[in-house]
Design an enzyme around this catalytic site. Structure first.
Site, short mmCIF file in Angstrom:
data_model
loop_
_atom_site.label_atom_id
_atom_site.label_comp_id
_atom_site.label_asym_id
_atom_site.label_seq_id
_atom_site.Cartn_x
_atom_site.Cartn_y
_atom_site.Cartn_z
N LYS A 91 0.92 -1.09 0.06
CA LYS A 91 0.07 0.08 -0.26
C LYS A 91 0.95 1.14 0.11
CE LYS A 91 -0.32 -0.41 4.92
NZ LYS A 91 -1.06 -0.91 6.33
N TYR A 331 15.11 30.85 7.15
CA TYR A 331 13.75 31.57 7.66
C TYR A 331 13.92 31.80 9.26
CZ TYR A 331 11.50 30.79 3.09
OH TYR A 331 11.20 30.88 1.83
C1 LIG Z 1 -0.38 -1.96 6.65
C2 LIG Z 1 -1.05 -3.33 7.03
C3 LIG Z 1 -0.14 -4.59 7.43
C4 LIG Z 1 1.39 -4.47 7.31
O1 LIG Z 1 1.69 -3.82 8.59
P1 LIG Z 1 3.42 -3.65 8.68
O2 LIG Z 1 3.60 -3.18 10.26
O3 LIG Z 1 3.95 -2.55 7.79
O4 LIG Z 1 3.96 -4.92 8.64
C5 LIG Z 1 -0.40 -5.43 7.28
N1 LIG Z 1 -2.13 -5.73 7.68
C6 LIG Z 1 -2.96 -4.50 7.35
C7 LIG Z 1 -4.44 -4.49 7.23
C8 LIG Z 1 -2.36 -3.47 7.22
O5 LIG Z 1 -3.04 -2.34 6.86
#
Ligand SMILES: *Cc1c(COP(=O)(O)O)cnc(C)c1O
Length: 444
Positions: A91, A331
């Protein structure tokens, strides 16, 4: 005139930009997708010496580390695969690493499946030619569930958790398929965000049993506290998951997969592994366990210690100046020279994902040695105090995330270190590297 100046011909400049930003638009798909593919800078666009290097060899290495930790044994001639499958979580553009290239690498390395959060992320991977099973975990298919049609067309596997979704999937299946449509069901065991909750489980299970058009291939849940040293909240979630599993079994339903583990659980808690684990952050070489409070499970700590960061973000010194005692930088004049100092400027800023909270607090690597950020990180530029970096010169590489070997030593800046300074988690450090920074994929 043979050589063209794009500024003299606006149309031409536009064409060129379109082409170079989107080197391989999927010809058929692009007309049908109602979701525009986010434009990201491609290596060909890189004029500025700021880039993210994505080490695909390290990605494969991390996959092997996770496989070993969970007891996955790949199939070989005369031997079936054994142990939990490792699914890569891609993702958010593979946590900022570039989803298509990451997917291609994992596919070739024999990963069994991929997970994304959004439908559009799944479509992007299909457009890139990925044929692995892809689970769309977010479960959001639009207010009228229209996205489920696209899920079916692209051969993605949806995650569902309420009655209307199951009905809609069944209806679409009746209209256009001969075989039941596979899906995963998400159970809320304690995250409290998505998923069917205990009181509604029985009704949903009954509906699923009575709906032959859909096939439950996976029962899943998501863990809230797997990276914390106290395992009790995770065990409580696993107990609820076992109850859901038993309620299904009483109806004669045994899905092919049960899956709950994220990276932390996969590395640390054997009872969370079931038939598949969903690994995100560990694949990218970042430990899911905060280094500040040592995680109590030794096996998990040592697996995490073997991970190698996949992303490295670097820029270059593009300006150098001698600053007299008392003069200010940046800045708000938040930094003032205490004695004569040498200041280097690098063309990377908060719009690239270099946190503004690193102003006067973070450091970078130059010639293999740390140099402090001087003044505020601005949108496009950041100043660094290189007074103690002997020989610092124009064009020197500056590393803001990752390791560097140089004439003055070797050091690294981890996502965990930056997260601690800015008060967040390493997940946000890598996903925050913006699309303005081109990703260069390295095959060592
Ligand atoms: C993002 C996600 C994972 C992976 O999590 P990590 O801690 O990055 O390994 C697994 N399951 C779901 C439903 C997620 O949203």
């Amino acid at each position: 005139m043979s050589h063209s100046n794009p500024f003299e011909s606006p149309e031409r400049a536009f064409e060129t930009t379109q082409r170079s930003l989107d080197p391989s638009p999927p010809a058929e798909a692009s007309e049908e997708l109602r979701v525009h593919r986010p434009r990201r800078a491609a290596p060909a666009d890189a004029v500025r010496p700021t880039r993210a290097e994505i080490n695909l060899g390290n990605l494969r290495h991390n996959l092997r580390v996770i496989e070993r930790a969970v007891g996955r044994v790949a199939a070989a001639p005369g031997r079936a695969a054994a142990g939990p499958e490792v699914w890569g979580v891609l993702k958010a553009d593979a946590y900022g690493h570039g989803a298509s290239a990451v997917a291609r690498t994992l596919e070739r390395a024999g990963v069994s499946g991929l997970c994304v959060a959004l439908l559009e992320e799944g479509l992007e991977l299909r457009a890139a030619g990925i044929t692995l099973p892809i689970v769309v975990m977010g479960g959001y298919y639009g207010p009228q569930q229209r996205g489920l049609e696209e899920v079916l067309e692209a051969g993605l596997v949806p995650v569902l958790y309420h009655r209307e979704q199951v009905e809609r999937l069944a209806q679409l299946t009746r209209d256009r398929r001969e075989r039941p449509t596979p899906f995963h069901l998400k159970v809320d065991t304690g995250m409290g965000r998505l998923g069917v909750r205990g009181a509604d489980l029985d009704a949903l299970f009954d509906q699923i049993v009575a709906t032959p058009e859909v096939e439950l291939v996976g029962l899943m849940s998501h863990l809230a506290c797997a990276d914390a040293p106290d395992p009790e909240p995770t065990f409580a979630q696993l107990r609820l998951f076992e109850q859901a599993k038993a309620a299904l079994a009483r109806r004669g339903v045994v899905p092919r997969f049960y899956h709950v583990a994220n990276s932390a659980a996969a590395l640390a808690l054997p009872t969370s592994r079931y038939g598949a684990v969903r690994a995100g952050i560990a694949l990218y070489g970042v430990s899911p366990f905060a280094s500040r409070e040592p995680y109590p499970v030794e096996a998990a700590r040592s697996a995490a210690a073997e991970l190698r960061p996949v992303m490295r973000v670097q820029s270059e010194i593009v300006a150098l100046r001698e600053i007299p005692n008392g003069e200010a930088i940046g800045y708000g004049h938040t930094w003032r020279a205490n004695g004569a100092r040498t200041i280097a400027t690098m063309p990377i800023g908060y719009a690239d994902g270099l946190w503004r909270a690193l102003s006067n607090r973070g450091s970078v690597l130059v010639r293999g040695k740390r140099a402090p950020i001087a003044g505020v990180v601005s949108m496009d530029l950041t100043a660094v105090d290189v007074t103690d970096i002997a020989g610092a010169s124009l064009g020197d590489e500056v590393v803001v995330l990752g390791a560097q070997d140089g004439p003055l030593g070797s050091d690294q800046i981890t996502a965990d270190e930056i997260a601690a300074i800015v008060g967040t988690i390493p997940w946000e450090i890598v996903t925050n590297i913006s699309r303005r920074v081109p990703r260069f994929f390295r095959e060592p």
